[in-house]
Design a protein around this motif. Structure first.
Motif, short mmCIF file in Angstrom:
data_model
loop_
_atom_site.label_atom_id
_atom_site.label_comp_id
_atom_site.label_asym_id
_atom_site.label_seq_id
_atom_site.Cartn_x
_atom_site.Cartn_y
_atom_site.Cartn_z
N TYR A 18 0.80 -1.20 0.03
CA TYR A 18 0.02 0.06 -0.09
C TYR A 18 0.72 1.10 0.03
CZ TYR A 18 -2.87 -3.71 2.00
OH TYR A 18 -3.46 -4.87 2.20
N GLY A 19 0.86 1.82 -1.13
CA GLY A 19 1.92 3.07 -1.18
C GLY A 19 1.45 3.82 -2.17
N SER A 20 2.30 4.60 -3.02
CA SER A 20 2.00 5.47 -4.07
C SER A 20 1.19 4.91 -4.95
CB SER A 20 3.07 6.14 -4.81
OG SER A 20 4.05 5.18 -5.34
N SER A 21 1.16 3.63 -5.21
CA SER A 21 0.24 2.83 -5.71
C SER A 21 -0.05 1.44 -4.85
CB SER A 21 0.71 2.41 -7.30
OG SER A 21 1.82 1.99 -7.28
N THR A 22 -0.96 0.82 -5.11
CA THR A 22 -1.46 -0.60 -4.46
C THR A 22 -1.09 -1.50 -5.48
OG1 THR A 22 -2.96 0.68 -3.00
CG2 THR A 22 -2.97 -1.84 -3.09
N MET A 23 -0.09 -2.45 -4.93
CA MET A 23 0.38 -3.47 -5.83
C MET A 23 0.09 -4.94 -5.03
SD MET A 23 3.61 -2.69 -7.89
CE MET A 23 3.55 -4.53 -8.63
#
Length: 331
Positions: free
Chosen positions: A173-178
């Protein structure tokens, strides 16, 4: 004739996680639909946790809860929320017969004793970083049960060892969620398209660089590390490697997985057996690392070859680019 602008607007969205799972189901161990559904259930819970994290500062669910988990660590409010959400998703999905969570002391039985799989998880790793906007993650692994079908799951189902994992992965969970996972046939990464609410294949067949120039370690504990670890850190500095330490395991691991590098969490004088959890953190990430061409060691041998004896067993961890791991533990 269709204009170029219209053609660009009509470009394919990409391969969704569901479509990818269905298309590759025959490569899964035992080629059954249950494992596919388990991965979907985990992805669903990840979407829910992503939503909770994004609004944490607005609804007062960030910060500590004033309680401790079984590890003796202070629980964050989102630790509890993530634990509940993942357990609920796996129970409702109906494919797992039992769950083992870092936040719980004992096995969580789902009520589905016909389920073929068990799931071990760290629902929210690095949750103390939420208050300052640092990336965090979920780590999970899946095993095919060894206890009799129809009976409740047992300790042996979760103490099979890292080599027995049939799937493992993490959600960042960060600048985008992967969502990044492997079923033993390579590693693939999916990025959450917020507008569609779907994980889309964005990193196909991830191959971690064999070498790198980044090292990730908490140098604040330098004086407590073994001499061999100190020597390796000095080696990194002499070669002018870049020091990158976020303090969030999934984030540090993910960066090194894609760009090359090594993450070190050695034993210290205070924590002689290491601090990271073997079943919830080390096994799954070691599985991902080896599947991508990287390495993972406790300083003596492969993490995946360690025989577990307890649910909350801890271990040192050296993980990342294969040649860097070999150099770090050769002493």
């Amino acid at each position: 004739m269709i204009s170029k602008t219209v053609q660009e607007l009509a470009l394919p969205v990409g391969v969704t996680l569901d479509r990818f799972i269905m298309g590759n189901q025959s490569t899964f161990p035992y080629a059954t639909g249950e494992l596919s559904q388990l991965l979907r259930d985990i992805a669903l819970a990840g979407k829910i946790i992503n939503r909770e994290i994004n609004r944490a500062g607005l609804v007062d669910i960030a910060g500590g809860n004033g309680t401790e988990n079984v590890q003796g660590e202070n629980q964050q409010k989102l630790d509890i929320i993530a634990n509940i959400r993942f357990i609920r998703a796996l129970k409702n999905g109906g494919e797992a017969c039992a769950i083992l969570s870092e936040e719980e002391e004992e096995i969580i039985h789902t009520g589905n004793n016909q389920g073929k799989y068990v799931v071990a998880m760290d629902p929210l790793d690095g949750s103390s970083n939420i208050d300052v906007g640092v990336s965090i993650g979920t780590i999970f692994s899946i095993y095919r049960r060894v206890s009799p079908m129809g009976a409740p799951a047992t300790r042996e189902d979760f103490l099979q060892g890292g080599r027995k994992q049939v799937a493992a992965g993490y959600i960042l969970y960060g600048s985008s969620t992967m969502l990044v996972y492997s079923t033993g046939n390579g590693v693939n990464g999916f990025t959450l398209d917020q507008s569609l609410g779907e994980f889309i294949l964005s990193h196909k067949n991830i191959c971690s660089p064999a070498n790198g120039t980044t090292f990730s370690v908490n140098e604040g504990h330098y004086n407590s590390y073994l001499q061999s670890v100190q020597d390796y850190i000095v080696h990194c500095k002499k070669n002018e490697f870049s020091a990158r330490y976020i303090g969030s395991l999934v984030s540090d691991f993910h960066r090194n997985l894609l760009k090359g590098g090594i993450y070190l969490y050695p034993s210290t004088k205070k924590d002689l057996r290491g601090k990271l959890r073997l079943i919830y953190e080390c096994y799954p990430l070691a599985f991902i690392s080896e599947q991508s061409g990287g390495g993972a060691s406790d300083g003596f041998g492969s993490i995946l070859d360690i025989v577990p004896t307890t649910f909350h067993q801890r271990s040192p961890l050296f993980i990342g680019s294969r040649l860097m791991v070999q150099e770090a533990v050769k002493a």
